[in-house]
Design a protein around this motif. Structure first.
Motif, PDB file in Angstrom:
ATOM      1  N   LEU A 189       0.833  -1.204   0.000  1.00  0.00           N
ATOM      2  CA  LEU A 189       0.000   0.000   0.000  1.00  0.00           C
ATOM      3  C   LEU A 189       0.867   1.254   0.000  1.00  0.00           C
ATOM      4  N   PHE A 230      -5.819  -2.775   8.054  1.00  0.00           N
ATOM      5  CA  PHE A 230      -4.780  -3.446   7.267  1.00  0.00           C
ATOM      6  C   PHE A 230      -4.719  -4.946   7.519  1.00  0.00           C
ATOM      7  N   ILE A 288      -5.284   2.267   9.701  1.00  0.00           N
ATOM      8  CA  ILE A 288      -4.221   1.309  10.023  1.00  0.00           C
ATOM      9  C   ILE A 288      -4.824  -0.008  10.511  1.00  0.00           C
ATOM     10  N   LEU A 342       3.509  -0.988   4.031  1.00  0.00           N
ATOM     11  CA  LEU A 342       2.971   0.362   3.835  1.00  0.00           C
ATOM     12  C   LEU A 342       4.118   1.294   3.486  1.00  0.00           C
ATOM     13  N   TYR A 375       6.227  -0.662   7.746  1.00  0.00           N
ATOM     14  CA  TYR A 375       6.114   0.540   6.929  1.00  0.00           C
ATOM     15  C   TYR A 375       7.499   1.073   6.606  1.00  0.00           C
ATOM     16  N   LEU A 409       5.071   5.171   2.837  1.00  0.00           N
ATOM     17  CA  LEU A 409       4.511   6.469   3.205  1.00  0.00           C
ATOM     18  C   LEU A 409       5.294   7.620   2.595  1.00  0.00           C
ATOM     19  N   VAL A 415      -2.625  -5.824   4.175  1.00  0.00           N
ATOM     20  CA  VAL A 415      -1.459  -4.998   3.846  1.00  0.00           C
ATOM     21  C   VAL A 415      -0.177  -5.655   4.370  1.00  0.00           C
TER      22      VAL A 415
END
Length: 443
Positions: free
Chosen positions: A343, A361, A358, A368, A390, A370, A365
């Protein structure tokens, strides 16, 4: 409101503002243009233009001000106009003053564009004199002079645009849902809710408002409305309106009759079931035969930038959900994924909370990525939620290239930012188009 030979200032010189200028000139008004950006390049419209500073002695004399939807109502020029008793209206209200036909108005935090587009396609199949306007990207003022007594205008209307309506009254309205969004503009959730409900303020018992039964705010306020109400639900059986059952049948509540099955359409997910039901309730109220509406729904494809399939690369499917500009919309994007997903999220901060995003997810996911102004804030929220998979990136290009390396055959890569685009892009469309260009360049 008759604006002929009245002195009117248009504030905000984007697409809507320039369209408002054109219609005001056709109405016989004396138009002045203003934008707070002093270095803005403006095409010659044959009217006075002020940029940056504004002269008090001129602005105190206007009979009316037309504000573009992106211009807040608490900036200095707005306060000055109010202090000098200059009425402020918006582009939607301005266009409505010239409307000759029937109007459908659609608002909500999420789903507006898909539902508006779907309603527009259904109405066009029934009445070729149909105009689809508003927040969808086609200014109402650009089309309204072509309306006739038998035409239909389908308008997607944002909370920004609803702040400045006065006499606007749609024959059929819809509020699809209300979740926190644009709180940097509206300041409080109550103000945001009130802005959304402004779409119903002039409706009477001759008009209909379509509401999502699963939205607690909408359900609780329904009894306070002066118009008829029809509900839809993707979660439970209703006594009136439409609902979806566990087999994904769309059912007429009063009779138990199946109208169609969602599996027959190209619109997956509960959020799209809600869009379908809202569109059916609105268009059937407008006299469209059910057979016509159902045929259009079965053939309808998702709109651009809303969980839009882009390309398969090395067994990985890439999806563009750039229109997921708030956490609730982005949750719906995640829920559309049925496989491990990389993602890409983050962007301009509109004052939202990312906790529920969040939390959605789990099981979907795997990583992640960002970027943008909110990346540090979202990372902290992820830590608080116990999600550690992430990584922070600086550009969308970096995110796409990193996603390519992380995704395995059978996975998906999804751009669904949960944020607006304005920190790095001019619009969510520009962001989505750049993502598609980057994906189409992958091998």
């Amino acid at each position: 409101m008759n604006l002929k030979e009245k002195k009117v200032v248009v504030v905000g010189l984007g697409k809507s503002g320039l369209a408002a200028c054109e219609i005001l000139k056709k109405m016989g008004a004396f138009v002045t243009l203003y934008d707070g950006k002093k270095d803005l390049e403006v095409a010659d419209m044959g009217v006075p233009v002020y940029l940056g500073e504004y002269p008090d002695e001129v602005f105190a004399t206007f009979d009316c001000a037309v504000f573009s939807p992106g211009v807040p109502l608490d900036i200095p020029v707005a306060e000055f106009l109010k202090e000098n008793n200059v009425p402020i209206i918006g582009e939607i209200e301005l266009a409505y003053l010239m409307e000759k036909g029937h109007v459908i108005g659609i608002t909500g935090t999420n789903g507006k564009t898909t539902t508006t587009t779907l309603v527009g396609e259904i109405m066009k199949a029934h009445n070729e004199k149909t105009f689809v306007v508003g927040n969808i990207g086609n200014p109402y003022t650009k089309e309204v002079l072509a309306t006739t007594e038998d035409s239909v205008t389908v308008a997607e209307i944002s909370s920004f645009q609803l702040e400045t309506v006065d006499t606007f009254v749609p024959e059929v309205s819809a509020i699809l849902n209300i979740t926190p969004d644009h709180l940097n503009r509206h300041k409080t959730m109550e103000n945001y809710i009130d802005a959304k409900f402004a779409i119903t303020k002039n409706q009477t018992n001759e008009h209909l408002c379509v509401l999502n039964y699963e939205d607690e705010v909408l359900r609780e306020r329904a009894d306070k409305l002066s118009c008829k109400v029809a509900f839809f639900s993707s979660k439970r059986k209703l006594e009136n309106g439409l609902y979806k059952d566990e087999e994904r049948n769309i059912i007429e509540a009063s009779t138990g009759r199946i109208i169609l099955n969602q599996k027959e359409t190209r619109l997956p997910g509960d959020h799209n079931a809600e869009n379908i039901m809202a569109a059916l309730l609105m268009t059937l109220e407008m006299g469209v035969p059910e057979t016509v509406a159902v045929e259009v729904i079965r053939k309808f494809s998702p709109v651009e930038h809303r969980v839009e399939f882009v390309k398969t690369v090395a067994g990985v499917d890439y999806y563009n959900d750039s229109k997921g500009t708030n956490p609730d919309a982005a949750i719906k994007g995640i829920q559309s994924m049925d496989r491990p997903t990389v993602l890409i999220g983050g962007g301009y901060d509109k004052g939202g909370d990312f906790t529920e995003w969040i939390q959605s997810f789990e099981g979907r996911v795997k990583k992640l990525l960002l970027l943008g102004a909110t990346k540090e804030q979202i990372a902290k929220t992820a830590d608080a939620c116990g999600f550690a998979d992430y990584q922070l990136v600086d550009t969308l290009e970096e995110a796409v290239m990193l996603a390519k390396g992380l995704a395995e055959e059978g996975d998906a890569v999804l751009l669904s930012p949960a944020c607006a685009s304005w920190d790095m892009f001019d619009s969510y469309e520009q962001r989505g188009n750049m993502f598609k260009d980057l994906v189409n360049g992958l091998e």
